[in-house]
Design an enzyme around this catalytic site. Structure first.
Site, PDB file in Angstrom:
ATOM      1  N   LYS A 268       0.655  -0.965  -0.073  1.00  0.00           N
ATOM      2  CA  LYS A 268       0.251   0.365   0.100  1.00  0.00           C
ATOM      3  C   LYS A 268       0.848   1.073   0.255  1.00  0.00           C
ATOM      4  CE  LYS A 268      -3.872  -2.149   2.597  1.00  0.00           C
ATOM      5  NZ  LYS A 268      -5.164  -1.861   1.726  1.00  0.00           N
ATOM      6  N   ARG A 342     -10.698 -11.679   2.165  1.00  0.00           N
ATOM      7  CA  ARG A 342     -11.069 -12.457   1.673  1.00  0.00           C
ATOM      8  C   ARG A 342     -10.959 -13.852   1.722  1.00  0.00           C
ATOM      9  NH1 ARG A 342     -11.198  -9.656  -4.051  1.00  0.00           N
ATOM     10  NH2 ARG A 342     -11.357  -7.846  -2.738  1.00  0.00           N
TER      11      ARG A 342
HETATM   12  N1  BES Z   1      -8.236  -3.470   4.418  1.00  0.00           N
HETATM   13  C1  BES Z   1      -7.976  -3.694   3.123  1.00  0.00           C
HETATM   14  C2  BES Z   1      -9.715  -2.802   2.900  1.00  0.00           C
HETATM   15  C3  BES Z   1      -9.610  -1.373   3.962  1.00  0.00           C
HETATM   16  C4  BES Z   1      -9.213  -0.054   2.810  1.00  0.00           C
HETATM   17  C5  BES Z   1     -10.419  -1.257   4.838  1.00  0.00           C
HETATM   18  C6  BES Z   1      -9.522   0.969   4.096  1.00  0.00           C
HETATM   19  C7  BES Z   1     -10.287   0.032   5.285  1.00  0.00           C
HETATM   20  C8  BES Z   1      -9.897   1.549   5.370  1.00  0.00           C
HETATM   21  C9  BES Z   1      -8.533  -4.585   2.264  1.00  0.00           C
HETATM   22  O1  BES Z   1      -7.364  -5.799   2.777  1.00  0.00           O
HETATM   23  C10 BES Z   1      -7.811  -3.942   1.076  1.00  0.00           C
HETATM   24  O2  BES Z   1      -6.537  -3.326   0.532  1.00  0.00           O
HETATM   25  N2  BES Z   1      -8.499  -4.311  -0.367  1.00  0.00           N
HETATM   26  C11 BES Z   1      -8.243  -3.624  -1.558  1.00  0.00           C
HETATM   27  C12 BES Z   1      -8.853  -4.754  -2.396  1.00  0.00           C
HETATM   28  C13 BES Z   1      -8.499  -4.923  -3.844  1.00  0.00           C
HETATM   29  C14 BES Z   1      -7.014  -4.628  -3.946  1.00  0.00           C
HETATM   30  C15 BES Z   1      -8.999  -5.372  -5.043  1.00  0.00           C
HETATM   31  C16 BES Z   1      -8.751  -2.492  -1.664  1.00  0.00           C
HETATM   32  O3  BES Z   1      -9.964  -1.945  -1.109  1.00  0.00           O
HETATM   33  O4  BES Z   1      -7.911  -1.332  -2.480  1.00  0.00           O
HETATM   34 ZN    ZN Z   2      -5.697  -5.686   2.064  1.00  0.00          ZN
END
Ligand code: BES
Ligand code: ZN
Ligand code: MG
Length: 507
Positions: A268, A342
């Site tokens: 990230k 997931r």
């Molecule tokens: N932990 C994140 C989701 C999240 C984002 C929670 C912001 C709280 C605040 C999750 O694991 C994630 O990174 N999801 C990705 C999925 C994508 C790679 C398909 C996302 O939402 O960008």
């Molecule tokens: Zn994630």
């Protein structure tokens, strides 16, 4: 200590008395009506929402200070306005370093509310507002109040003793969840976090079981293991079980427990990573719900299944393009290591199905940024093919103000999760509808039990403090789940005490 109390405000000494004031109607009688009138005569106070004025040692009440708080127009006053009033009264009193506050309650019928609902909201706001996360501060400048008294009639005090106990059990769960979520990730790596959950669960006599990384290898929990591969602190799968004698139905709750989500090799960027200690909010909600349930003692079994991992990039981490085999047997191509939630959830769900054969299974997870794009940061997404279950969750959200909104699960979107070489890809081929495709991915593993998925990426934490929650973790999910459980157990006015109960969803 929070109490329902019946006193004569003209005779009992109080450090502070908080009085809610309505802009266009009297909601008190007697001395409180007179006092509210005096407050309203002041130029700076009219009872509008958000207004506040303090009178010191006014005649007729034995309070060192009376804090008047505007609630606005009568038609706008609902349970949430009362929670906010109670929370703000408590927070204001904490700021003044007081030992306690007494809350005056409006006349319920003037608000067109049942006394029980009114008291419940006031107790909730007071309990939830009386919390500070300061264990990392050397100097604790402000401390929670020792006493909060919600003032009501002697009859109500007697009648609503059980309500008080119920609110206490549930709100203590919310505060526990806030504590876990606010704890920084260096103090809750998977091993440590699983021990925290088990320690608290044992205090209320829940059955607990922890699968270590060794157990997970032996059992072929390939999806959980793949996510944990990059971290030195290995994954755990925690079971917390409430199983009363004679229970006929079982509800499984699954909570995402990523103790820190770096994104993995799909790291990230700055701006997206700083708050990722909250990525175990689902786990916290499930564990805290189980603890509340152990105190409330419904006659239904509830099994919490909590996968716990740290998602880290390293020389041992899972790569994009890798193919893994889940516990359920399906293979998954890792399209993106940041879509890790997931993965751990499907292994936990398959585990729950096999071990508990639940009638209903609900997971809760900070799953997608896309859900925040869709619903903002205060409303959770609900995904379910079961109308009864979805309606129960949405109704629970309305009652508790842990708001949810039902989202669609269009079958034809499923093809966005196809992989050329594996059974599924964990990443959608479209950049749109990410909350939906994540839910569809989970639905592939939901089995035959009635299921729902709740995406709490938004409401798990707040950047700015609100009336009964400081900035940070909200504990979202605990009050929602407790209310949902009550709705699933039907035919009894107070299901948590019911002798015989069953799930209203036809099985
Ligand atoms: N932990 C994140 C989701 C999240 C984002 C929670 C912001 C709280 C605040 C999750 O694991 C994630 O990174 N999801 C990705 C999925 C994508 C790679 C398909 C996302 O939402 O960008
Ligand atoms: Zn994630
Ligand atoms: Mg005025």
């Amino acid at each position: 200590m929070i109490r329902l109390k019946s006193i004569d405000v003209q005779k009992t000494k109080m450090a502070a008395l908080a009085v809610p004031v309505c802009e266009d109607r009297d909601i008190h009688d007697g001395v409180l009506k007179t006092l509210s009138g005096r407050a309203k005569n002041l130029e700076e106070f009219n009872g509008k929402a958000g207004e506040e004025v303090i009178l010191h040692n006014p005649d007729n009440v034995k309070a060192d200070r009376v804090i008047f708080m505007g609630l606005g127009k009568l038609e706008k006053i609902d349970a949430e306005a009362l929670r906010a009033f109670a929370g703000k009264a408590v927070k204001t009193s904490i700021q003044k370093n007081l030992a306690g506050v007494s809350l005056a309650t409006p006349i319920a019928k003037n608000l067109k509310m049942e006394a029980g609902n009114m008291l419940e909201a006031l107790l909730e706001g007071a309990f939830l507002g009386n919390h500070r996360f300061d264990k990392y501060k050397k100097e604790k400048k402000l401390t929670p109040l020792k006493n909060v008294d919600v003032l009501t009639t002697p009859a109500n005090t007697r009648k609503h003793g059980a309500l008080l106990q119920r609110v206490k059990a549930i709100c203590a769960g919310t505060l526990q969840a806030r504590e876990w979520v606010s704890t920084p990730s260096n103090d809750k790596r998977p091993g440590a976090f699983s021990r925290m959950l088990v320690r608290e669960a044992r205090k209320v006599k829940l059955k607990t079981r922890v699968l270590t990384d060794k157990d997970l290898h032996k059992g072929k929990y390939g999806a959980i293991l793949a996510v944990g591969e990059g971290s030195q602190d290995k994954p755990r799968l925690v079971e917390l079980v409430y199983h009363p004698q004679g229970a006929k139905k079982t509800i499984a709750l699954i909570g995402k427990g990523v103790t820190f989500d770096t994104g993995g090799i799909n790291l990230k960027p700055s701006g997206g990573i700083e708050d990722m200690k909250i990525d175990m909010s689902g786990a916290a909600a499930v564990a805290a719900t189980l603890i509340a349930v152990a105190r409330l003692k419904p006659e239904v079994s509830v099994a919490g299944v909590i996968p716990i991992v740290e998602n880290m990039p390293s020389g041992t981490a899972t790569r994009p393009g890798d193919v893994i085999k889940s516990y359920a047997g399906k293979t998954i191509e890792i399209g993106n290591t940041d879509a890790e939630g997931r993965l751990i959830l499907i292994d936990a769900m398959a585990h729950a199905l096999k071990r508990f054969k639940p009638d209903v299974m609900v997971d809760i997870a900070t799953l997608t940024g896309a859900c925040m794009v869709a619903l903002g940061d205060k409303i959770a997404g609900v995904f379910s093919g079961d109308d009864n279950l979805a309606n129960a969750i949405v109704a629970a959200g309305q009652k508790t103000h842990e708001r949810t909104w039902r989202m669609p699960l269009p079958e034809d979107y499923q093809e966005l999760l196809k992989s050329d070489i594996a059974d599924l890809n964990n990443m959608s081929s479209s950049r749109y509808g990410g909350a939906i495709t994540a839910a569809l991915f989970l639905s592939e593993f939901a089995g035959k039990s009635r299921g729902a998925h709740i995406d709490i990426a938004g409401p798990a934490y707040i950047k700015q403090g609100a009336s009964y929650c400081d900035a940070g973790a909200t504990g979202f999910g605990v009050r929602l789940f407790c209310d949902m459980l009550e709705r699933l157990i039907k035919n009894q006015p107070s299901p948590f005490k019911a002798k015989a109960c069953f799930i209203s969803i036809e099985l």
